[in-house]
Structures are given as C-alpha cells and as structure tokens.
Design a protein around this motif. Structure first.
Motif, PDB file in Angstrom:
ATOM      1  N   GLU A   9       0.838  -1.202   0.000  1.00  0.00           N
ATOM      2  CA  GLU A   9       0.000   0.000   0.000  1.00  0.00           C
ATOM      3  C   GLU A   9       0.873   1.252   0.000  1.00  0.00           C
ATOM      4  O   GLU A   9       1.756   1.414   0.841  1.00  0.00           O
ATOM      5  N   MET A  10       0.634   2.151  -0.976  1.00  0.00           N
ATOM      6  CA  MET A  10       1.422   3.372  -1.100  1.00  0.00           C
ATOM      7  C   MET A  10       0.896   4.455  -0.161  1.00  0.00           C
ATOM      8  O   MET A  10      -0.289   4.475   0.172  1.00  0.00           O
ATOM      9  N   VAL A  11       1.777   5.331   0.288  1.00  0.00           N
ATOM     10  CA  VAL A  11       1.407   6.447   1.153  1.00  0.00           C
ATOM     11  C   VAL A  11       1.017   7.602   0.238  1.00  0.00           C
ATOM     12  O   VAL A  11       1.803   8.037  -0.606  1.00  0.00           O
ATOM     13  N   ALA A  40       1.604  13.370  -5.051  1.00  0.00           N
ATOM     14  CA  ALA A  40       2.499  12.223  -5.161  1.00  0.00           C
ATOM     15  C   ALA A  40       2.154  11.171  -4.114  1.00  0.00           C
ATOM     16  O   ALA A  40       1.666  11.489  -3.041  1.00  0.00           O
ATOM     17  N   ALA A  41       2.403   9.928  -4.467  1.00  0.00           N
ATOM     18  CA  ALA A  41       2.297   8.797  -3.546  1.00  0.00           C
ATOM     19  C   ALA A  41       3.624   8.065  -3.623  1.00  0.00           C
ATOM     20  O   ALA A  41       4.259   8.024  -4.676  1.00  0.00           O
ATOM     21  N   PHE A  42       4.058   7.517  -2.488  1.00  0.00           N
ATOM     22  CA  PHE A  42       5.304   6.756  -2.527  1.00  0.00           C
ATOM     23  C   PHE A  42       5.137   5.443  -1.788  1.00  0.00           C
ATOM     24  O   PHE A  42       4.316   5.303  -0.899  1.00  0.00           O
ATOM     25  N   CYS A  43       5.956   4.484  -2.188  1.00  0.00           N
ATOM     26  CA  CYS A  43       5.939   3.164  -1.571  1.00  0.00           C
ATOM     27  C   CYS A  43       6.955   3.144  -0.432  1.00  0.00           C
ATOM     28  O   CYS A  43       8.144   3.395  -0.656  1.00  0.00           O
ATOM     29  N   PRO A  44       6.516   2.851   0.793  1.00  0.00           N
ATOM     30  CA  PRO A  44       7.451   2.807   1.915  1.00  0.00           C
ATOM     31  C   PRO A  44       8.389   1.600   1.863  1.00  0.00           C
ATOM     32  O   PRO A  44       9.395   1.561   2.570  1.00  0.00           O
ATOM     33  N   SER A  45       8.093   0.636   1.005  1.00  0.00           N
ATOM     34  CA  SER A  45       8.911  -0.569   0.919  1.00  0.00           C
ATOM     35  C   SER A  45      10.053  -0.421  -0.093  1.00  0.00           C
ATOM     36  O   SER A  45      11.209  -0.645   0.243  1.00  0.00           O
ATOM     37  N   CYS A  46       9.720  -0.022  -1.339  1.00  0.00           N
ATOM     38  CA  CYS A  46      10.749   0.025  -2.383  1.00  0.00           C
ATOM     39  C   CYS A  46      11.104   1.444  -2.826  1.00  0.00           C
ATOM     40  O   CYS A  46      12.059   1.629  -3.566  1.00  0.00           O
ATOM     41  N   GLY A  47      10.319   2.450  -2.428  1.00  0.00           N
ATOM     42  CA  GLY A  47      10.633   3.833  -2.768  1.00  0.00           C
ATOM     43  C   GLY A  47      10.046   4.329  -4.072  1.00  0.00           C
ATOM     44  O   GLY A  47      10.297   5.454  -4.472  1.00  0.00           O
ATOM     45  N   VAL A  49       7.793   6.154  -6.653  1.00  0.00           N
ATOM     46  CA  VAL A  49       6.969   7.359  -6.556  1.00  0.00           C
ATOM     47  C   VAL A  49       6.006   7.386  -7.734  1.00  0.00           C
ATOM     48  O   VAL A  49       6.396   7.150  -8.876  1.00  0.00           O
ATOM     49  N   GLU A  50       4.745   7.643  -7.452  1.00  0.00           N
ATOM     50  CA  GLU A  50       3.709   7.766  -8.474  1.00  0.00           C
ATOM     51  C   GLU A  50       3.075   9.137  -8.355  1.00  0.00           C
ATOM     52  O   GLU A  50       2.843   9.630  -7.253  1.00  0.00           O
ATOM     53  N   LEU A  51       2.777   9.774  -9.475  1.00  0.00           N
ATOM     54  CA  LEU A  51       2.062  11.045  -9.497  1.00  0.00           C
ATOM     55  C   LEU A  51       0.611  10.784  -9.867  1.00  0.00           C
ATOM     56  O   LEU A  51       0.315   9.901 -10.667  1.00  0.00           O
ATOM     57  N   TYR A  52      -0.303  11.583  -9.283  1.00  0.00           N
ATOM     58  CA  TYR A  52      -1.714  11.455  -9.630  1.00  0.00           C
ATOM     59  C   TYR A  52      -2.381  12.815  -9.515  1.00  0.00           C
ATOM     60  O   TYR A  52      -1.920  13.694  -8.808  1.00  0.00           O
ATOM     61  N   ALA A  53      -3.483  13.004 -10.268  1.00  0.00           N
ATOM     62  CA  ALA A  53      -4.241  14.252 -10.232  1.00  0.00           C
ATOM     63  C   ALA A  53      -5.203  14.210  -9.056  1.00  0.00           C
ATOM     64  O   ALA A  53      -5.852  13.192  -8.812  1.00  0.00           O
ATOM     65  N   ASP A  54      -5.280  15.315  -8.346  1.00  0.00           N
ATOM     66  CA  ASP A  54      -6.193  15.436  -7.221  1.00  0.00           C
ATOM     67  C   ASP A  54      -7.562  15.858  -7.746  1.00  0.00           C
ATOM     68  O   ASP A  54      -7.784  17.021  -8.066  1.00  0.00           O
ATOM     69  N   ILE A  55      -8.458  14.909  -7.902  1.00  0.00           N
ATOM     70  CA  ILE A  55      -9.788  15.158  -8.448  1.00  0.00           C
ATOM     71  C   ILE A  55     -10.795  15.113  -7.301  1.00  0.00           C
ATOM     72  O   ILE A  55     -10.941  14.080  -6.646  1.00  0.00           O
TER      73      ILE A  55
END
Length: 61
Positions: A9-11, A40-47, A49-55
């Motif tokens: 689960e990403m933060v 942005a969301a990031f994975c606490p396990s592998c690092g 980073v994913e970007l997403y639009a705030d809708i």
C-alpha cells in the motif's frame, strides 16, 4: 493505491516540492479552464513514486 512493483500500500497525499526553484511553486495539469493539482504517492517498501491528479469527489463519475 498499491505499488506496481512490490504491491505494498502506497502512502498518498504528498505535495511535490522543487528545491532551489523560483519558477514553480505548484505542479498542475491544465486544459483551458480545467486545472488539477498534481500530488504524489510513494511506496514505503521500495521507494517507487507515483504522481496522480487530485480530483474532488464531486467531479468523479
């Protein structure tokens, strides 16, 4: 949102900050009068980073 690499689960809900730049204070996606903030969301396990639009939920179908 789960990480596409390790399925943890990403933060979510982080802002993007560009250090030492006077040109950008916020990253947005814009088309004519429709503008969305990018977060942005990031994975606490592998690092990863994913970007997403705030809708807002009122705009979701």
């Amino acid at each position: 949102m789960n990480c596409p690499i390790c399925n943890v689960e990403m933060v979510m809900d982080y802002k993007i900050k560009i250090e030492n730049s006077l040109l950008f204070s916020m990253v947005t996606i814009k088309k004519k009068n429709d503008q969305k903030k990018v977060k942005a969301a990031f994975c606490p396990s592998c690092g990863k980073v994913e970007l997403y639009a705030d809708i807002p939920s009122s705009e979701k179908e």
